[in-house]
Design an enzyme around this catalytic site. Structure first.
Site, PDB file in Angstrom:
ATOM      1  N   GLY A  49       3.957  -2.461  -9.337  1.00  0.00           N
ATOM      2  CA  GLY A  49       4.359  -1.060  -9.480  1.00  0.00           C
ATOM      3  C   GLY A  49       5.838  -0.791  -9.659  1.00  0.00           C
ATOM      4  CG  ASP A 105       5.371   1.351  -6.856  1.00  0.00           C
ATOM      5  OD1 ASP A 105       5.346   0.712  -5.792  1.00  0.00           O
ATOM      6  OD2 ASP A 105       4.369   1.522  -7.562  1.00  0.00           O
ATOM      7  CG  ASP A 108      -0.594   6.285  -0.275  1.00  0.00           C
ATOM      8  OD1 ASP A 108      -0.598   7.220   0.531  1.00  0.00           O
ATOM      9  OD2 ASP A 108      -1.493   6.140  -1.113  1.00  0.00           O
ATOM     10  CB  THR A 109      -1.304   3.378   4.053  1.00  0.00           C
ATOM     11  OG1 THR A 109      -1.036   2.114   3.451  1.00  0.00           O
ATOM     12  CG2 THR A 109      -2.485   4.040   3.368  1.00  0.00           C
ATOM     13  N   GLY A 110       1.946   2.823   3.939  1.00  0.00           N
ATOM     14  CA  GLY A 110       3.023   2.028   4.537  1.00  0.00           C
ATOM     15  C   GLY A 110       2.590   0.605   4.857  1.00  0.00           C
ATOM     16  CB  THR A 112       2.171  -2.474   0.530  1.00  0.00           C
ATOM     17  OG1 THR A 112       0.859  -2.098   0.158  1.00  0.00           O
ATOM     18  CG2 THR A 112       2.690  -3.557  -0.396  1.00  0.00           C
ATOM     19  CG  LEU A 113       7.530  -1.280   1.486  1.00  0.00           C
ATOM     20  CD1 LEU A 113       8.474  -0.107   1.525  1.00  0.00           C
ATOM     21  CD2 LEU A 113       8.332  -2.573   1.297  1.00  0.00           C
ATOM     22  CE  LYS A 136       0.323  10.510  -2.158  1.00  0.00           C
ATOM     23  NZ  LYS A 136      -0.848   9.768  -2.632  1.00  0.00           N
ATOM     24  NE  ARG A 170       0.362  -1.592 -13.280  1.00  0.00           N
ATOM     25  CZ  ARG A 170       0.228  -1.597 -11.960  1.00  0.00           C
ATOM     26  NH1 ARG A 170       1.107  -0.969 -11.229  1.00  0.00           N
ATOM     27  NH2 ARG A 170      -0.765  -2.229 -11.369  1.00  0.00           N
TER      28      ARG A 170
HETATM   29  C1  PRP Z   1       0.720   0.080  -4.666  1.00  0.00           C
HETATM   30  C2  PRP Z   1       2.202   0.358  -4.752  1.00  0.00           C
HETATM   31  C3  PRP Z   1       2.717  -0.127  -3.422  1.00  0.00           C
HETATM   32  C4  PRP Z   1       1.559   0.124  -2.488  1.00  0.00           C
HETATM   33  C5  PRP Z   1       1.838   1.328  -1.638  1.00  0.00           C
HETATM   34  O1  PRP Z   1       0.492  -1.260  -4.956  1.00  0.00           O
HETATM   35  O2  PRP Z   1       2.797  -0.324  -5.818  1.00  0.00           O
HETATM   36  O3  PRP Z   1       3.016  -1.501  -3.446  1.00  0.00           O
HETATM   37  O4  PRP Z   1       0.415   0.349  -3.316  1.00  0.00           O
HETATM   38  O5  PRP Z   1       0.734   1.680  -0.861  1.00  0.00           O
HETATM   39  P1  PRP Z   1       0.662   1.551   0.714  1.00  0.00           P
HETATM   40  O6  PRP Z   1       1.896   2.156   1.288  1.00  0.00           O
HETATM   41  O7  PRP Z   1      -0.569   2.356   1.039  1.00  0.00           O
HETATM   42  O8  PRP Z   1       0.479   0.117   1.081  1.00  0.00           O
HETATM   43  P2  PRP Z   1      -0.908  -1.886  -5.421  1.00  0.00           P
HETATM   44  O9  PRP Z   1      -1.529  -2.606  -4.271  1.00  0.00           O
HETATM   45  O10 PRP Z   1      -1.748  -0.835  -6.086  1.00  0.00           O
HETATM   46  O11 PRP Z   1      -0.447  -2.969  -6.461  1.00  0.00           O
HETATM   47  P3  PRP Z   1       0.452  -2.750  -7.786  1.00  0.00           P
HETATM   48  O12 PRP Z   1       1.894  -2.624  -7.331  1.00  0.00           O
HETATM   49  O13 PRP Z   1       0.202  -3.989  -8.564  1.00  0.00           O
HETATM   50  O14 PRP Z   1      -0.023  -1.500  -8.466  1.00  0.00           O
END
Ligand code: PRP
Length: 183
Positions: A49, A105, A108-110, A112-113, A136, A170
């Site tokens: 992303g 990018d 959202d839920t946080g 991933t980071l 968000k 994208r």
């Molecule tokens: C999306 C985005 C972030 C993550 C955010 O990635 O790029 O990395 O979700 O969401 P979260 O805060 O709820 O975790 P995705 O897993 O869709 O992969 P991508 O980057 O390849 O689109």
């Protein structure tokens, strides 16, 4: 300017225009350049992303910098986070002792980071800062401390400028809200 000047049929409205993104990236770049003055930066771009945001932001940061990529996924083709973060591609180089700037990018839920942060901290960098294009807060499940934020957005399903809908859109130069019937 991009050559995509029409509104994609799946988009309800443009939330952040191409111009607004450009302006904000200039400001973020200036701030980061100032904050890291005299230091070397290791930019860690979270794929997929953040590819466009990284490409533009790194060019507005006037510092010696190395660029590395990590691909993680928690959504697959779903529109809701699965909560399971998978590292699909790890960094190419060690970050031990480096000043790391994570570029993402969206938060959202946080989930991933916070997963990425935990993982990268175990590698003992000198410092880690986070820069996100869109935050968000309405959906947050795991707090992440953000150092640089492009835009705080509401609870809309956004796509474009790197953000996808089932892998598509994208390449839109703006950030738009997806029509309910396509979500
Ligand atoms: C999306 C985005 C972030 C993550 C955010 O990635 O790029 O990395 O979700 O969401 P979260 O805060 O709820 O975790 P995705 O897993 O869709 O992969 P991508 O980057 O390849 O689109």
């Amino acid at each position: 300017m991009s050559n995509i000047d029409y509104l994609d049929y799946r988009i309800d409205k443009v939330l952040i225009t191409e111009e607004q993104i450009k302006e904000r990236i200039k400001e973020l770049g200036k701030q980061i350049t100032k904050d890291f003055k005299g230091k070397e930066l290791t930019v860690v771009s979270i794929l997929r992303g953040s590819f466009l945001f990284t490409a533009d932001l790194c060019r507005s940061i006037d510092l010696d910098q190395k660029l590395d990529f990590m691909a993680v996924s928690s959504y697959g083709n779903a529109t809701k986070s699965s909560g399971v973060v998978k590292v699909e591609k790890d960094l190419a180089e060690s970050i031990t002792g480096k000043n790391v700037l994570i570029i993402e990018d969206i938060i959202d839920t946080g989930l991933t980071l916070s997963h990425v942060l935990k993982l990268l901290k175990t590698r003992e960098p000198a410092s880690i800062k986070i820069c996100v294009l869109c935050n968000k807060p309405s959906n947050l499940q795991q707090h992440v401390s953000v150092d640089y934020c492009g835009f705080t957005i509401g609870d809309e399903f956004v796509v474009g400028y790197g953000l996808d809908h089932k892998g598509y859109l994208r390449n839109l130069p703006y950030i738009g809200i997806v029509k309910p019937e396509y979500q």
